[in-house]
Design a protein around this motif. Structure first.
Motif, short mmCIF file in Angstrom:
data_model
loop_
_atom_site.label_atom_id
_atom_site.label_comp_id
_atom_site.label_asym_id
_atom_site.label_seq_id
_atom_site.Cartn_x
_atom_site.Cartn_y
_atom_site.Cartn_z
N THR A 5 11.65 53.08 -5.33
CA THR A 5 13.08 52.88 -5.08
C THR A 5 13.36 51.44 -4.67
O THR A 5 14.34 50.82 -5.11
N LEU A 6 12.47 50.87 -3.84
CA LEU A 6 12.61 49.48 -3.43
C LEU A 6 12.47 48.55 -4.64
O LEU A 6 13.22 47.58 -4.80
N VAL A 165 14.38 41.26 -1.02
CA VAL A 165 15.55 40.37 -1.04
C VAL A 165 16.82 41.16 -1.31
O VAL A 165 17.84 40.99 -0.62
N MET A 166 16.78 42.05 -2.29
CA MET A 166 17.97 42.82 -2.63
C MET A 166 18.30 43.85 -1.56
O MET A 166 19.49 44.17 -1.36
N LEU A 167 17.28 44.36 -0.86
CA LEU A 167 17.56 45.28 0.25
C LEU A 167 18.35 44.55 1.35
O LEU A 167 19.33 45.08 1.89
N VAL A 168 17.90 43.32 1.66
CA VAL A 168 18.63 42.51 2.64
C VAL A 168 20.03 42.19 2.12
O VAL A 168 21.02 42.20 2.88
N TRP A 169 20.13 41.91 0.82
CA TRP A 169 21.42 41.58 0.22
C TRP A 169 22.41 42.75 0.36
O TRP A 169 23.56 42.56 0.76
N ILE A 236 15.76 55.44 -9.55
CA ILE A 236 17.00 54.76 -9.95
C ILE A 236 18.21 55.48 -9.39
O ILE A 236 19.15 54.86 -8.88
N ARG A 237 18.19 56.80 -9.42
CA ARG A 237 19.31 57.59 -8.90
C ARG A 237 19.38 57.50 -7.38
O ARG A 237 20.47 57.36 -6.81
#
Length: 615
Positions: A5-6, A165-169, A236-237
């Motif tokens: 998922t990450l 990075v995207m989790l922080v975003w 993805i879901r």
């Protein structure tokens, strides 16, 4: 599942995750829609339901079900759709053309997305330090140049940072939106679709024009399906419903809440949301997120190119593997620097994300519409669902896709022509290569000799046999390869073992090892071999030939030579293609990478023998 998922956060949602940088701003930027109370709520309602219908329902619930042996993407969908209508040749040909155009227009999206996203991030300078406005373009070009320069080292290292990075975003998107929503919770009424309907009915033409900017909130939605094979449906879901959509909705509604109180911030609502202490960290984080979004498109371009080459849609190019463990990590130099040149051209030509917005939506909406069309034929002819259900399931999305496509078509002369020119150019190359290969194959077959009959004639008075194994690669099984004719003519010898190998690529992602090889004994230590690969398999001929050991055919690596025919294409009048296309095909054929590189053949064991082919 948590790790997958990450990973999906970083690779799948980089593009759609950075849309808050520019999407809401562009709706009001053109001056058609003023930032009044009712308009803001109407636009937010449109944004919310656009994400819900196109991403949450169409892609996540419907399209993800149409996997091709676990793989997704337009090429996988094209293979599913064309195979489903094999019994209808004319329809299959039409679907092939539509699918090829969708694949070609993807390269236009691959140019616009990095340019738009990085520009949108760097334009935060205008909000925080407008005196440095002139640095926006140079800094954007520096970031993009650095990004493309590191591609040759592989995406493995940078890919590990994508997810965090995207989790922080997404956490930052949520943190930016919540305070403004708490200050003006009235904005949440925009979840009611009545506000979207009222906005469209009151403004009609203006609302239709605004759809061209609203669609920017779902750019990158195709990635959910394209990266299906990397992560699977469940991660993805989970990522979409659990992290991405909530963060995007909170941020868009936070921007809307701020605009309700401070309509003057409409010039760049995203960066105006941040408190003073967070300006620099947000600018850095936005730039990193833009790099991640761009990287995902570049990686996808490499992957699509490799698949297109293996399906015979594009000429062979140098494909370098950047990882010993992950065959999906590749680097295609020609595509990398080709994209870079066009992206720099786009940045310099348009100069701002607002001007690029006119070019952005059209490529995305074309691909979205083509995907919906392909899905109809898959569920109708492949899954055998009832016709009324198929029309209902895809017709609803088709109408919405066409509405967005029509709105973006209005921007054709405001920049929409740019990705279309790239797409049409790639489409022309694909059609020329595909048709040229067919004409070339027909020309070779016209003068070809049956292999079995030829070997029977040769062994009536056999030539001298030399030690080792000769592997003759031939495009058409059962026909005598030109390399064998030239070898007998010039060298007057035949090896102890002779393999006549044909490589066939199928319209499925993977071919299992159990079905990799077919062998037919021709006598006199000669064998006819057919190797089967999917469009995501690695076409490693020496590795595949090792499977012959189980059939009693032993190959000594140092005593095996690969004989190739180096065909020289000579264009001729009246072959079925315009002369300029024949010249183009001849040039593409001449400059294509060698078969050795493409099929992982050992270059020190190759013998090339030339022949001329007229088309």
């Amino acid at each position: 599942m948590a790790a997958m998922t990450l990973g999906a956060l970083g690779v799948v949602y980089g593009d759609i995750g950075t849309s808050p940088l520019y999407a809401l701003k562009e709706v009001f930027h053109g001056g058609h829609v003023s930032p009044t109370h009712d308009n803001i709520l109407g636009v937010l309602s449109l944004i919310f339901w656009t994400m819900t219908i196109i991403v949450s329902i169409k892609y996540v619930l419907l399209i993800l079900r149409a996997d091709n042996n676990g793989e997704g993407g337009l090429i996988a969908m094209l293979a599913l759709a064309t195979n489903a209508v094999n019994h209808k040749p004319e329809l299959r040909r039409s679907l092939m053309l539509v699918g090829l155009f969708g694949t070609a227009i993807f390269y236009g999206d691959g140019v616009i997305t990095p340019a738009m996203t990085v520009l949108g991030a760097v334009e935060g300078i205008d909000v925080y330090a407008p005196q440095f406005h002139d640095l926006i373009l140079p800094l954007t070009l520096v970031v993009l140049t650095g990004l493309f320069a590191v591609q040759r080292f592989g995406t493995g290292g940078i890919g590990k940072a994508f997810g965090p990075v995207m989790l922080v975003w997404f956490a930052a998107l949520t943190a930016l939106g919540i305070p403004h929503i708490l200050e003006n919770p009235h904005v949440l009424v925009a979840v009611n679709p009545a506000y979207a309907a009222t906005f469209c009915m009151q403004h009609k033409w203006v609302a239709f024009v605004a759809l061209g900017a609203v669609v920017l909130v779902v750019t990158g939605g195709e990635a959910l399906y394209a990266d299906l094979g990397h992560f699977g449906k469940k991660p993805i879901r989970i990522a979409w419903y659990g992290i991405v959509m909530p963060a995007l909705v909170v941020n868009y509604f936070g921007q809307g809440a701020m605009l309700l109180d401070h309509p003057e911030t409409v010039k760049n609502p995203f960066f105006n949301m941040a408190p003073g202490w967070a300006e620099i960290p947000l600018f850095v984080l936005a730039t990193l997120a833009a790099i991640v979004a761009s990287q995902a498109l570049i990686t996808a371009a490499f992957s699509v190119t490799k698949q297109a080459i293996q399906l015979g849609i594009l000429p062979r190019m140098a494909v370098r593997h950047t990882s010993e463990r992950d065959t999906g990590q590749i680097y295609v130099p020609f595509v990398n620097w080709g994209l870079y040149v066009f992206i720099v051209l786009a940045v310099v030509l348009f100069g701002s994300s607002s001007k690029l917005a006119g070019a952005y939506g059209i490529a995305v909406t074309v691909d979205m519409t083509i995907t919906t069309v392909m899905t109809f034929f898959v569920i109708r002819h492949g899954w055998k669902y009832p016709l009324p259900l198929c029309i209902l399931a895809t017709g609803f999305f088709f109408v919405i896709d066409v509405a967005f496509l029509g709105s973006n078509a209005l921007k054709l002369f405001a920049g929409g022509w740019f990705p279309l020119v790239i797409g049409v150019g790639m489409f022309t190359l694909m059609l020329t290569w595909k048709q040229g290969r067919r004409l070339m194959r027909e020309s070779l077959q016209h003068d070809a000799i049956d292999l079995k009959g030829f070997l029977e004639a040769v062994f009536i008075s056999p030539p001298m046999r030399v030690s080792g194994t000769a592997v003759f690669l031939t495009a058409d099984q059962g026909l005598t390869p030109n390399a064998l004719l030239h070898n007998l003519k010039h060298n007057k010898v035949l090896h102890e073992q002779n393999l006549f190998v044909t490589v066939k690529h199928h319209e499925v992602p993977w071919v299992p090892l159990a079905k990799r090889i077919e062998v037919e004994a021709l006598g006199q230590e000669c064998w006819q071999v057919m190797l089967h690969f999917g469009f995501k398999d690695e076409p490693d001929v020496p590795q595949a030939l090792k499977l012959l050991e189980k059939r009693g055919v032993l190959l000594e690596e140092m005593e095996t030579s690969y004989f190739l025919s180096r065909d020289i294409v000579i264009p001729t009048m009246g072959s079925g293609m315009a002369m300029w296309r024949e010249q183009l095909f001849a040039s593409m054929h001449r400059n294509a990478s060698g078969v050795a590189d493409f099929l992982n053949l050992p270059t020190n064991r190759i013998v090339e023998l030339g022949s001329k082919v007229e088309i």
